[in-house]
Design a protein around this motif. Structure first.
Motif, PDB file in Angstrom:
ATOM      1  N   ILE A  52      -5.214  14.876   4.251  1.00 37.65           N
ATOM      2  CA  ILE A  52      -4.445  15.272   3.296  1.00 37.65           C
ATOM      3  C   ILE A  52      -4.692  14.939   1.889  1.00 37.65           C
ATOM      4  N   ILE A  53      -5.345  13.755   1.600  1.00 36.58           N
ATOM      5  CA  ILE A  53      -5.588  13.268   0.395  1.00 36.58           C
ATOM      6  C   ILE A  53      -6.991  13.841  -0.196  1.00 36.58           C
ATOM      7  N   LEU A  54      -7.764  14.252   1.072  1.00 34.23           N
ATOM      8  CA  LEU A  54      -9.039  14.862   0.517  1.00 34.23           C
ATOM      9  C   LEU A  54      -8.709  16.241   0.354  1.00 34.23           C
ATOM     10  N   VAL A  55      -7.861  16.884   0.771  1.00 33.65           N
ATOM     11  CA  VAL A  55      -7.437  18.421   0.537  1.00 33.65           C
ATOM     12  C   VAL A  55      -6.934  18.691  -0.770  1.00 33.65           C
ATOM     13  N   SER A  56      -6.116  17.377  -1.179  1.00 33.73           N
ATOM     14  CA  SER A  56      -5.712  17.476  -2.446  1.00 33.73           C
ATOM     15  C   SER A  56      -6.811  17.373  -3.517  1.00 33.73           C
ATOM     16  N   LEU A  57      -7.525  16.650  -3.301  1.00 39.73           N
ATOM     17  CA  LEU A  57      -8.812  16.535  -4.259  1.00 39.73           C
ATOM     18  C   LEU A  57      -9.586  17.613  -4.388  1.00 39.73           C
ATOM     19  N   LEU A  58      -9.720  18.153  -3.098  1.00 43.43           N
ATOM     20  CA  LEU A  58     -10.558  19.483  -3.142  1.00 43.43           C
ATOM     21  C   LEU A  58      -9.926  20.663  -3.978  1.00 43.43           C
ATOM     22  N   LEU A  59      -8.516  20.918  -3.715  1.00 40.51           N
ATOM     23  CA  LEU A  59      -7.784  21.754  -4.182  1.00 40.51           C
ATOM     24  C   LEU A  59      -7.747  21.762  -5.778  1.00 40.51           C
ATOM     25  N   ASN A  60      -7.724  20.513  -6.080  1.00 42.63           N
ATOM     26  CA  ASN A  60      -7.801  20.158  -7.639  1.00 42.63           C
ATOM     27  C   ASN A  60      -9.104  20.561  -8.223  1.00 42.63           C
ATOM     28  N   HIS A  61     -10.167  20.218  -7.637  1.00 40.06           N
ATOM     29  CA  HIS A  61     -11.501  20.762  -8.126  1.00 40.06           C
ATOM     30  C   HIS A  61     -11.684  22.211  -8.022  1.00 40.06           C
ATOM     31  N   TYR A  62     -10.925  22.765  -7.205  1.00 39.63           N
ATOM     32  CA  TYR A  62     -10.877  24.394  -6.981  1.00 39.63           C
ATOM     33  C   TYR A  62     -10.132  24.782  -8.140  1.00 39.63           C
ATOM     34  N   LEU A  74       0.859  -1.225   0.009  1.00 39.92           N
ATOM     35  CA  LEU A  74      -0.019   0.088   0.230  1.00 39.92           C
ATOM     36  C   LEU A  74       0.982   1.234   0.175  1.00 39.92           C
ATOM     37  N   LEU A  75       1.806   1.327   0.765  1.00 45.68           N
ATOM     38  CA  LEU A  75       2.708   2.208   0.762  1.00 45.68           C
ATOM     39  C   LEU A  75       3.534   2.806  -0.467  1.00 45.68           C
ATOM     40  N   PHE A  76       3.931   1.584  -1.071  1.00 48.53           N
ATOM     41  CA  PHE A  76       4.629   1.850  -2.558  1.00 48.53           C
ATOM     42  C   PHE A  76       3.707   2.065  -3.324  1.00 48.53           C
ATOM     43  N   THR A  77       2.399   1.924  -3.425  1.00 52.90           N
ATOM     44  CA  THR A  77       1.550   2.254  -4.546  1.00 52.90           C
ATOM     45  C   THR A  77       1.337   3.886  -4.469  1.00 52.90           C
ATOM     46  N   THR A  78       1.653   4.508  -3.484  1.00 52.42           N
ATOM     47  CA  THR A  78       1.389   5.862  -3.461  1.00 52.42           C
ATOM     48  C   THR A  78       1.928   6.847  -4.462  1.00 52.42           C
ATOM     49  N   LEU A  79       2.897   6.431  -5.276  1.00 49.53           N
ATOM     50  CA  LEU A  79       3.552   7.146  -6.281  1.00 49.53           C
ATOM     51  C   LEU A  79       2.769   7.075  -7.720  1.00 49.53           C
ATOM     52  N   THR A  80       1.969   6.355  -7.688  1.00 49.76           N
ATOM     53  CA  THR A  80       0.988   5.943  -9.118  1.00 49.76           C
ATOM     54  C   THR A  80       0.248   7.476  -9.327  1.00 49.76           C
ATOM     55  N   LEU A  87       0.978  19.002  -8.727  1.00 49.18           N
ATOM     56  CA  LEU A  87       1.134  19.319  -7.317  1.00 49.18           C
ATOM     57  C   LEU A  87       0.105  18.494  -6.458  1.00 49.18           C
ATOM     58  N   ALA A  88      -1.085  18.499  -7.298  1.00 47.79           N
ATOM     59  CA  ALA A  88      -2.527  17.593  -6.618  1.00 47.79           C
ATOM     60  C   ALA A  88      -1.793  15.977  -6.131  1.00 47.79           C
ATOM     61  N   ALA A  89      -1.174  15.531  -7.334  1.00 47.74           N
ATOM     62  CA  ALA A  89      -0.645  14.233  -7.043  1.00 47.74           C
ATOM     63  C   ALA A  89       0.295  14.229  -6.139  1.00 47.74           C
ATOM     64  N   ILE A  90       1.322  15.013  -5.877  1.00 54.69           N
ATOM     65  CA  ILE A  90       2.310  15.079  -4.925  1.00 54.69           C
ATOM     66  C   ILE A  90       1.745  15.106  -3.544  1.00 54.69           C
ATOM     67  N   LEU A  91       0.642  15.887  -3.483  1.00 54.75           N
ATOM     68  CA  LEU A  91      -0.125  16.220  -2.200  1.00 54.75           C
ATOM     69  C   LEU A  91      -0.529  14.927  -1.734  1.00 54.75           C
TER      70      LEU A  91
END
Length: 292
Positions: free
Chosen positions: A268-278, A88-94, A115-119
């Motif tokens: 943090i993942i939720l914030v990245s999703l909301l930022l991308n939508h914004y 699970l940890l190593f899939t985070t780069l997808t 930026l959204a992906a890195i976040l």
């Protein structure tokens, strides 16, 4: 988003099912072959002759071979070297691969997607940064191979549908996607497989579920969902699976998990999703104002 969210919940069970019931017990190549074969059988009745043109069939077979066939081979082998949380940890780069591959494919560079992906990656790492096993290097490389295949398949399918237009009934041709993956799985099993077949009804049941549910319905709905969202959202949603998978691992198998880190990383993942939508809405509003 509905497709991606639903399949995230569906796939959340897959990590633990593979790690608990199949890894090290059932030959990885046979598991891959059976899963893809079941998914292919599920979609055979949906194939429609009028849509089976070479310019549809061949690209879809190639995408399926990469996104499903090669991805599964890398993915299942990684479970022999890593624990479920490590995978699970190593899939985070997808998400990073999704954002970068789409920009490379379209010859553009959109900072907001990266930026959204890195976040999202940061959020997933916060959730599950643990001590890793001595085989982590090979395990890491195997998971990255799976990540790149999965990301390339998503991006390729999205671009394929964009070029063909939304008129194409995706269910009527998606069996070709599984056909391409099946070719890879057959070759891999024939040359590399062993005789470690399932020995219990639970193992057969898990493979049946993974083949028809996680692979069959899962990949079709995920790829269809990928065509309905922007790339930033798609990249971020690739990491929504991390907290979901860990919640399942915690609740059903009672594996230890740091709830505080789970909530923090998920936030943090939720914030990245909301930022991308914004950012996406702001870009569209600016585009509309310029055209009027």
């Amino acid at each position: 988003m509905y497709y991606l969210s639903a399949i995230t919940l569906l796939w959340a069970f897959s990590f633990s099912l593979i790690g608990v019931y199949l890894a090290g017990q059932v030959d990885a190549y046979f598991s891959v072959l059976l899963r893809i074969a079941l998914a292919f059988l599920l979609f055979i009745p949906l194939l429609r002759k009028q849509w089976l043109r070479l310019d549809y069939v061949l690209p879809l077979m190639l995408i399926g071979a990469i996104q499903l066939g090669f991805m599964y081979i890398f993915y299942y082998q990684s479970f022999l070297l890593l624990t479920v949380p490590e995978v699970l940890l190593f899939t985070t780069l997808t998400p990073v691969y999704v954002a970068l591959l789409y920009d490379i494919w379209t010859l553009t560079f959109r900072t907001r997607y990266l930026l959204a992906a890195i976040l999202a990656v940061l959020g997933a790492v916060v959730i599950r940064y643990d001590n890793i096993t001595q085989d982590y290097v090979w395990g890491f490389l195997l998971v990255q191979g799976a990540n790149v295949c999965f990301a390339l398949g998503q991006v390729s399918y999205k671009v394929f549908i964009q070029h063909r237009g939304q008129h194409l009934p995706q269910h009527a041709v998606f069996g070709c996607f599984y056909a391409g993956a099946l070719v890879v799985a057959l070759i891999a099993w024939w040359f590399l497989g062993t005789d470690r077949y399932p020995t219990t009804s639970v193992q057969w049941g898990v493979l049946l579920w993974l083949g028809l549910g996680a692979s069959g319905l899962g990949f079709f709905c995920w790829n269809k969902g990928a065509t309905k969202v922007d790339v930033g959202t798609l990249a971020v949603m690739n990491n929504a699976l991390i907290p979901a998978g860990l919640v399942v691992n915690l609740i059903i198998w009672n594996h230890d998990a740091d709830v505080v880190r789970l909530l923090l990383g998920g936030g943090i993942i939720l914030v990245s999703l909301l930022l991308n939508h914004y950012w996406e809405r702001k870009t569209r509003a600016l585009s509309c104002s310029l055209t009027h």
